[in-house]
Design a protein around this motif. Structure first.
Motif, PDB file in Angstrom:
ATOM      1  N   GLU A   1       0.829  -1.198   0.000  1.00 55.72           N
ATOM      2  CA  GLU A   1       0.000   0.000   0.000  1.00 55.72           C
ATOM      3  C   GLU A   1       0.873   1.261   0.000  1.00 55.72           C
ATOM      4  OE1 GLU A   1      -3.467   1.868  -0.402  1.00 55.72           O
ATOM      5  OE2 GLU A   1      -3.322  -0.286  -0.289  1.00 55.72           O
ATOM      6  N   LEU A   2       1.893   1.284   0.829  1.00 62.87           N
ATOM      7  CA  LEU A   2       2.789   2.430   0.901  1.00 62.87           C
ATOM      8  C   LEU A   2       3.535   2.611  -0.420  1.00 62.87           C
ATOM      9  CD1 LEU A   2       3.958   4.674   2.611  1.00 62.87           C
ATOM     10  CD2 LEU A   2       5.633   3.076   3.501  1.00 62.87           C
ATOM     11  N   LEU A   3       3.986   1.528  -1.005  1.00 64.84           N
ATOM     12  CA  LEU A   3       4.694   1.570  -2.287  1.00 64.84           C
ATOM     13  C   LEU A   3       3.772   2.108  -3.379  1.00 64.84           C
ATOM     14  CD1 LEU A   3       7.223   0.988  -3.901  1.00 64.84           C
ATOM     15  CD2 LEU A   3       6.412  -1.353  -4.201  1.00 64.84           C
ATOM     16  N   ARG A   4       2.534   1.671  -3.382  1.00 64.70           N
ATOM     17  CA  ARG A   4       1.564   2.118  -4.373  1.00 64.70           C
ATOM     18  C   ARG A   4       1.334   3.629  -4.266  1.00 64.70           C
ATOM     19  NH1 ARG A   4      -3.599  -1.419  -4.326  1.00 64.70           N
ATOM     20  NH2 ARG A   4      -2.053  -2.975  -4.877  1.00 64.70           N
ATOM     21  N   GLU A   5       1.266   4.149  -3.055  1.00 64.16           N
ATOM     22  CA  GLU A   5       1.072   5.589  -2.841  1.00 64.16           C
ATOM     23  C   GLU A   5       2.290   6.378  -3.317  1.00 64.16           C
ATOM     24  OE1 GLU A   5      -0.652   9.103  -2.100  1.00 64.16           O
ATOM     25  OE2 GLU A   5      -1.630   7.145  -2.107  1.00 64.16           O
ATOM     26  N   GLU A   6       3.487   5.852  -3.068  1.00 70.88           N
ATOM     27  CA  GLU A   6       4.713   6.510  -3.534  1.00 70.88           C
ATOM     28  C   GLU A   6       4.739   6.566  -5.056  1.00 70.88           C
ATOM     29  OE1 GLU A   6       8.315   4.903  -1.912  1.00 70.88           O
ATOM     30  OE2 GLU A   6       7.591   5.078   0.146  1.00 70.88           O
ATOM     31  N   VAL A   7       4.331   5.485  -5.702  1.00 68.03           N
ATOM     32  CA  VAL A   7       4.303   5.438  -7.169  1.00 68.03           C
ATOM     33  C   VAL A   7       3.303   6.463  -7.697  1.00 68.03           C
ATOM     34  CG1 VAL A   7       3.675   4.004  -9.150  1.00 68.03           C
ATOM     35  CG2 VAL A   7       5.108   3.060  -7.334  1.00 68.03           C
ATOM     36  N   ARG A   8       2.137   6.566  -7.055  1.00 67.00           N
ATOM     37  CA  ARG A   8       1.129   7.548  -7.470  1.00 67.00           C
ATOM     38  C   ARG A   8       1.672   8.976  -7.341  1.00 67.00           C
ATOM     39  NH1 ARG A   8      -3.313   5.568  -3.992  1.00 67.00           N
ATOM     40  NH2 ARG A   8      -3.606   3.539  -4.891  1.00 67.00           N
ATOM     41  N   GLN A   9       2.318   9.255  -6.216  1.00 64.36           N
ATOM     42  CA  GLN A   9       2.857  10.602  -5.996  1.00 64.36           C
ATOM     43  C   GLN A   9       3.949  10.921  -7.013  1.00 64.36           C
ATOM     44  OE1 GLN A   9       4.049  10.906  -1.918  1.00 64.36           O
ATOM     45  NE2 GLN A   9       1.951  11.134  -1.175  1.00 64.36           N
ATOM     46  N   GLU A  10       4.784   9.935  -7.290  1.00 67.42           N
ATOM     47  CA  GLU A  10       5.844  10.124  -8.276  1.00 67.42           C
ATOM     48  C   GLU A  10       5.236  10.384  -9.657  1.00 67.42           C
ATOM     49  OE1 GLU A  10       9.530   7.560 -10.052  1.00 67.42           O
ATOM     50  OE2 GLU A  10       9.139   7.391  -7.898  1.00 67.42           O
ATOM     51  N   GLY A  11       4.181   9.667  -9.983  1.00 64.91           N
ATOM     52  CA  GLY A  11       3.490   9.878 -11.258  1.00 64.91           C
ATOM     53  C   GLY A  11       2.876  11.264 -11.346  1.00 64.91           C
ATOM     54  N   ARG A  12       2.261  11.713 -10.269  1.00 66.95           N
ATOM     55  CA  ARG A  12       1.683  13.068 -10.246  1.00 66.95           C
ATOM     56  C   ARG A  12       2.763  14.126 -10.426  1.00 66.95           C
ATOM     57  NH1 ARG A  12      -1.269  12.236  -4.930  1.00 66.95           N
ATOM     58  NH2 ARG A  12      -2.518  10.467  -5.533  1.00 66.95           N
ATOM     59  N   LEU A  13       3.887  13.946  -9.729  1.00 63.75           N
ATOM     60  CA  LEU A  13       4.990  14.894  -9.836  1.00 63.75           C
ATOM     61  C   LEU A  13       5.529  14.926 -11.258  1.00 63.75           C
ATOM     62  CD1 LEU A  13       6.941  16.865  -8.525  1.00 63.75           C
ATOM     63  CD2 LEU A  13       8.344  14.934  -7.839  1.00 63.75           C
ATOM     64  N   GLN A  14       5.706  13.771 -11.860  1.00 63.31           N
ATOM     65  CA  GLN A  14       6.195  13.704 -13.240  1.00 63.31           C
ATOM     66  C   GLN A  14       5.209  14.396 -14.182  1.00 63.31           C
ATOM     67  OE1 GLN A  14       9.173  12.629 -14.182  1.00 63.31           O
ATOM     68  NE2 GLN A  14       8.746  13.149 -16.311  1.00 63.31           N
ATOM     69  N   GLY A  15       3.928  14.148 -14.000  1.00 59.20           N
ATOM     70  CA  GLY A  15       2.904  14.791 -14.824  1.00 59.20           C
ATOM     71  C   GLY A  15       2.914  16.298 -14.660  1.00 59.20           C
ATOM     72  N   LEU A  16       3.081  16.753 -13.441  1.00 61.26           N
ATOM     73  CA  LEU A  16       3.141  18.184 -13.164  1.00 61.26           C
ATOM     74  C   LEU A  16       4.336  18.822 -13.864  1.00 61.26           C
ATOM     75  CD1 LEU A  16       2.071  20.637 -11.563  1.00 61.26           C
ATOM     76  CD2 LEU A  16       3.537  19.908  -9.685  1.00 61.26           C
ATOM     77  N   LEU A  17       5.481  18.187 -13.759  1.00 57.79           N
ATOM     78  CA  LEU A  17       6.686  18.725 -14.395  1.00 57.79           C
ATOM     79  C   LEU A  17       6.538  18.761 -15.911  1.00 57.79           C
ATOM     80  CD1 LEU A  17       9.451  17.001 -12.225  1.00 57.79           C
ATOM     81  CD2 LEU A  17       8.731  19.394 -12.160  1.00 57.79           C
ATOM     82  N   GLU A  18       5.991  17.715 -16.488  1.00 58.72           N
ATOM     83  CA  GLU A  18       5.783  17.682 -17.939  1.00 58.72           C
ATOM     84  C   GLU A  18       4.779  18.752 -18.358  1.00 58.72           C
ATOM     85  OE1 GLU A  18       4.688  13.696 -19.021  1.00 58.72           O
ATOM     86  OE2 GLU A  18       6.647  12.884 -18.447  1.00 58.72           O
ATOM     87  N   GLY A  19       3.731  18.920 -17.572  1.00 59.68           N
ATOM     88  CA  GLY A  19       2.726  19.944 -17.865  1.00 59.68           C
ATOM     89  C   GLY A  19       3.306  21.340 -17.828  1.00 59.68           C
ATOM     90  N   ARG A  20       4.149  21.590 -16.850  1.00 57.89           N
ATOM     91  CA  ARG A  20       4.792  22.911 -16.752  1.00 57.89           C
ATOM     92  C   ARG A  20       5.682  23.167 -17.955  1.00 57.89           C
ATOM     93  NH1 ARG A  20       6.638  23.339 -10.427  1.00 57.89           N
ATOM     94  NH2 ARG A  20       4.556  23.719  -9.598  1.00 57.89           N
ATOM     95  N   GLN A  21       6.444  22.158 -18.351  1.00 55.26           N
ATOM     96  CA  GLN A  21       7.344  22.314 -19.489  1.00 55.26           C
ATOM     97  C   GLN A  21       6.544  22.588 -20.766  1.00 55.26           C
ATOM     98  OE1 GLN A  21       9.958  19.005 -20.156  1.00 55.26           O
ATOM     99  NE2 GLN A  21      11.099  20.042 -21.746  1.00 55.26           N
ATOM    100  N   GLU A  22       5.466  21.830 -20.969  1.00 52.71           N
ATOM    101  CA  GLU A  22       4.627  22.062 -22.144  1.00 52.71           C
ATOM    102  C   GLU A  22       4.024  23.462 -22.101  1.00 52.71           C
ATOM    103  OE1 GLU A  22       1.667  19.014 -22.595  1.00 52.71           O
ATOM    104  OE2 GLU A  22       3.166  17.419 -22.546  1.00 52.71           O
ATOM    105  N   GLY A  23       3.601  23.891 -20.936  1.00 45.34           N
ATOM    106  CA  GLY A  23       3.028  25.230 -20.779  1.00 45.34           C
ATOM    107  C   GLY A  23       4.035  26.316 -21.114  1.00 45.34           C
ATOM    108  N   ARG A  24       5.254  26.148 -20.668  1.00 46.18           N
ATOM    109  CA  ARG A  24       6.306  27.134 -20.975  1.00 46.18           C
ATOM    110  C   ARG A  24       6.558  27.196 -22.477  1.00 46.18           C
ATOM    111  NH1 ARG A  24       9.524  24.694 -16.550  1.00 46.18           N
ATOM    112  NH2 ARG A  24       8.989  25.862 -14.700  1.00 46.18           N
TER     113      ARG A  24
END
Length: 95
Positions: free
Chosen positions: A1-24
């Motif tokens: 369960e803890l590992l799954r949450e870490e993977v989700r958070q990492e995915g959200r962070l990656q998506g956020l970073l990609e979104g920011r780059q595309e926005g720029r």
């Protein structure tokens, strides 16, 4: 369960970073397009003022400011074409 949450958070962070780059990138592209458009408007207005004066028409400060504030490139193009043969300002700017 803890590992799954870490993977989700990492995915959200990656998506956020990609979104920011595309926005720029999109922002830079839009900025360049707006800059080109502003440059065209400025160049057309400057050419129109120059040609009007060269043809002997009285261009006061108010007219010059109105022309430089014009954001309609098609209108500036029409006026540039008309100024070549016009005998009056009405012939240049009349519709």
């Amino acid at each position: 369960e803890l590992l799954r949450e870490e993977v989700r958070q990492e995915g959200r962070l990656q998506g956020l970073l990609e979104g920011r780059q595309e926005g720029r990138q999109e922002g830079r592209q839009e900025g360049r397009q707006e800059g080109r458009q502003e440059g065209r408007l400025e160049g057309h207005a400057e050419a129109l003022v120059h040609l009007l004066r060269k043809r002997g028409f009285a261009v006061d400060d108010a007219l010059e400011q109105r022309l430089r504030a014009t954001t309609d490139l098609a209108a500036l193009d029409r006026w540039l074409e008309r100024v070549l043969d016009a005998r009056s300002l009405d012939e240049v700017f009349g519709d």
